[in-house]
Design a protein around this motif. Structure first.
Motif, PDB file in Angstrom:
ATOM      1  N   SER A  21       0.837  -1.182   0.000  1.00 35.67           N
ATOM      2  CA  SER A  21       0.000   0.000   0.000  1.00 35.67           C
ATOM      3  C   SER A  21       0.880   1.243   0.000  1.00 35.67           C
ATOM      4  O   SER A  21       1.959   1.250   0.596  1.00 35.67           O
ATOM      5  N   ARG A  30      -6.149  12.732  -6.794  1.00 36.75           N
ATOM      6  CA  ARG A  30      -6.982  12.270  -7.913  1.00 36.75           C
ATOM      7  C   ARG A  30      -6.471  12.777  -9.266  1.00 36.75           C
ATOM      8  O   ARG A  30      -6.863  12.262 -10.307  1.00 36.75           O
ATOM      9  N   MET A  34      -0.700   7.061 -10.858  1.00 40.29           N
ATOM     10  CA  MET A  34       0.023   6.369  -9.797  1.00 40.29           C
ATOM     11  C   MET A  34       0.617   5.085 -10.325  1.00 40.29           C
ATOM     12  O   MET A  34      -0.015   4.374 -11.118  1.00 40.29           O
ATOM     13  N   TYR A  55      -8.448   5.522 -14.359  1.00 40.43           N
ATOM     14  CA  TYR A  55      -8.460   4.100 -13.993  1.00 40.43           C
ATOM     15  C   TYR A  55      -8.031   3.163 -15.127  1.00 40.43           C
ATOM     16  O   TYR A  55      -8.341   1.971 -15.083  1.00 40.43           O
ATOM     17  N   ARG A  71      -6.581   1.968  -6.919  1.00 43.50           N
ATOM     18  CA  ARG A  71      -6.454   3.237  -6.208  1.00 43.50           C
ATOM     19  C   ARG A  71      -7.760   3.585  -5.521  1.00 43.50           C
ATOM     20  O   ARG A  71      -8.842   3.191  -5.963  1.00 43.50           O
ATOM     21  N   ASN A  73      -9.213   7.115  -4.358  1.00 42.55           N
ATOM     22  CA  ASN A  73      -8.991   8.566  -4.330  1.00 42.55           C
ATOM     23  C   ASN A  73      -9.446   9.185  -3.008  1.00 42.55           C
ATOM     24  O   ASN A  73      -8.876  10.179  -2.560  1.00 42.55           O
ATOM     25  N   ARG A  76      -6.707   8.359  -0.700  1.00 44.80           N
ATOM     26  CA  ARG A  76      -5.400   8.754  -1.270  1.00 44.80           C
ATOM     27  C   ARG A  76      -4.394   7.629  -1.136  1.00 44.80           C
ATOM     28  O   ARG A  76      -3.255   7.830  -0.678  1.00 44.80           O
ATOM     29  N   THR A  77      -4.820   6.453  -1.527  1.00 43.08           N
ATOM     30  CA  THR A  77      -3.945   5.297  -1.486  1.00 43.08           C
ATOM     31  C   THR A  77      -3.943   4.568  -2.830  1.00 43.08           C
ATOM     32  O   THR A  77      -4.921   4.628  -3.579  1.00 43.08           O
ATOM     33  N   VAL A  78      -2.843   3.906  -3.089  1.00 49.64           N
ATOM     34  CA  VAL A  78      -2.756   3.002  -4.226  1.00 49.64           C
ATOM     35  C   VAL A  78      -2.149   1.706  -3.720  1.00 49.64           C
ATOM     36  O   VAL A  78      -1.124   1.717  -3.047  1.00 49.64           O
ATOM     37  N   CYS A  95       6.594   3.442  -4.895  1.00 45.35           N
ATOM     38  CA  CYS A  95       5.375   4.107  -5.334  1.00 45.35           C
ATOM     39  C   CYS A  95       5.764   5.415  -6.023  1.00 45.35           C
ATOM     40  O   CYS A  95       6.678   6.117  -5.562  1.00 45.35           O
TER      41      CYS A  95
END
Length: 116
Positions: A21, A30, A34, A55, A71, A73, A76-78, A95
């Protein structure tokens, strides 16, 4: 201050799974493409998986069907879900967030070791 913080790395046996993560702060998440990259010992850094702002997905051939990037948004994680890991997946995983006007940010990386 922009920060990308990776987590989830570790030691796993061949055939196992890990979920990485990356938490982002300091950017309008957004609006950034990423990606997850990796660098194995003695090798150049390579793209593993990419997810665009709309996406679209892209994977390096060696991980297709085994890894999944996603992801969130709002958070705020990928994430990078990695299944059927093999020793060739051993690397430091980074990342990356890249956006308009050359904005390009990297995390410090998390080590994934696949070994019995």
């Amino acid at each position: 201050q922009v920060q990308l913080v990776e987590s989830g790395g570790g030691l796993v046996q061949p055939g196992g799974s890990l979920r990485l993560s990356c938490a982002a702060s300091g950017i309008l998440f957004r609006f950034f493409r990423m990606g997850w990259y990796r660098q194995a010992p003695g090798k150049e850094r390579e793209l593993v998986a990419l997810i665009t702002t709309d996406y679209k997905l892209n994977y390096v051939d060696s991980v297709k069907g085994r890894f999944t990037i996603a992801r969130d948004n709002a958070k705020r994680t990928v994430d990078l879900q990695m299944n059927s890991l093999n020793p060739e997946d051993t690397a430091v995983y980074f990342c990356r967030a890249d956006g308009v006007s050359g904005m390009d940010f990297w995390g410090k990386g998390t080590l994934v070791t696949v070994s019995s």
